[in-house]
Design a protein around this motif. Structure first.
Motif, short mmCIF file in Angstrom:
data_model
loop_
_atom_site.label_atom_id
_atom_site.label_comp_id
_atom_site.label_asym_id
_atom_site.label_seq_id
_atom_site.Cartn_x
_atom_site.Cartn_y
_atom_site.Cartn_z
N VAL A 201 0.91 -0.95 -0.02
CA VAL A 201 0.05 -0.05 0.06
C VAL A 201 0.88 1.09 0.12
O VAL A 201 1.74 1.39 0.99
CB VAL A 201 -1.01 -0.13 1.11
N PRO A 202 0.78 2.13 -1.02
CA PRO A 202 1.65 3.15 -0.90
C PRO A 202 1.29 4.26 0.25
O PRO A 202 0.31 4.23 0.61
CB PRO A 202 1.18 4.09 -2.24
N ILE A 203 2.23 4.61 0.92
CA ILE A 203 2.44 5.34 2.14
C ILE A 203 1.22 6.60 1.91
O ILE A 203 0.55 6.65 2.83
CB ILE A 203 3.67 5.72 2.75
N ALA A 204 1.18 7.05 0.91
CA ALA A 204 0.38 8.15 0.76
C ALA A 204 -1.33 7.91 0.65
O ALA A 204 -1.78 8.74 0.88
CB ALA A 204 0.66 9.06 -0.53
N ARG A 205 -1.27 6.57 0.38
CA ARG A 205 -2.86 6.25 0.59
C ARG A 205 -3.19 5.30 1.58
O ARG A 205 -4.23 4.80 1.76
CB ARG A 205 -3.07 5.52 -0.79
#
Length: 240
Positions: A201-205
């Protein structure tokens, strides 16, 4: 933590000495989800986020384990030259230990590795465990599975082999972007892995994905309770 280079990699190949990290609140939220790779995968589909790899590709070495943590990344390539000549010289250019030295408790080592040879063995797994890592995800071979199991260090890997990578592999970069089964992973991304698969999971999301996953997981729990209570299939509560 005392960070020391082992001398196996040029310091310039470490892209980031520190990595971005999701908040402890977000990490705790993912840990509270149970058997959740399917739910997280559904959420990522809905949000248009690629990042899921099945356990038929990345196989867990310890069944029944689930891990949540921050990705530390390593990219390996084949060494140039003849492998047996390198073996005679003990030309070991693997350097995942440098990533272990950067680890904080709760981190996950993510290796874009080399097929057919081991990108991590038992000593490396034990070192990662000592530094507080919760496990590793490796696109490529691993070995010494009994050792990593003995120290309770779960690994999700695409291959298992006794053939060492010590004189066959060179570590090119640490904490840069890597590719795992077609998925791009950056250091700092959130990793969730269980018996069913691995979600990057991309950290920004990460907070956005968690909020929807918690909502769906709660709805599914209500449905499961209704099934146990004998509710007719036509009357089961709807899940999103």
């Amino acid at each position: 933590m005392d960070i020391r280079l082992t001398g196996k990699i040029d310091k310039s190949r470490i892209r980031h000495m520190s990595v971005p990290r999701a908040s402890e609140e977000v990490l705790a939220g993912y840990r509270a989800l149970e058997d959740a790779s399917g739910v997280i995968s559904d959420v990522m589909d809905r949000l248009g986020i690629p990042g899921v790899v099945g356990a038929s590709v990345l196989k867990p070495t310890i069944g029944g384990k689930s891990i949540v943590g921050t990705a530390l990344t390593v990219r390996n390539v084949l060494q140039h030259g003849h492998e047996y000549e390198a073996a005679k010289k003990v030309a070991n250019r693997m350097a995942e230990f440098e990533a272990h030295n950067l680890a904080q408790p709760g981190d996950v080592l993510v290796i874009q590795g080399v097929a057919g040879v081991s990108n991590m063995g038992g000593i490396s797994a034990q070192t990662g465990k000592r530094h507080g890592e919760v496990g590793a995800i490796i696109m490529g071979g691993i070995r010494d599975v009994a050792h990593s199991r003995a120290v309770d260090y779960p690994v999700w890997a695409s291959e298992i082999t006794p053939r060492t990578g010590k004189w066959r592999i060179e570590t090119m970069e640490i904490n840069g972007d890597v590719e795992i089964a077609g998925v791009r992973v950056s250091c700092g991304d959130l990793v969730y892995a269980d018996d069913t698969g691995v979600c990057f999971v991309p950290i920004a999301r990460a907070a956005e994905v968690l909020a929807l996953a918690e909502k769906i997981a709660a709805a599914e729990e209500i449905k499961c309770q209704a099934i146990d209570a004998g509710v007719h299939i036509a009357d089961l509560p709807k899940t999103e």
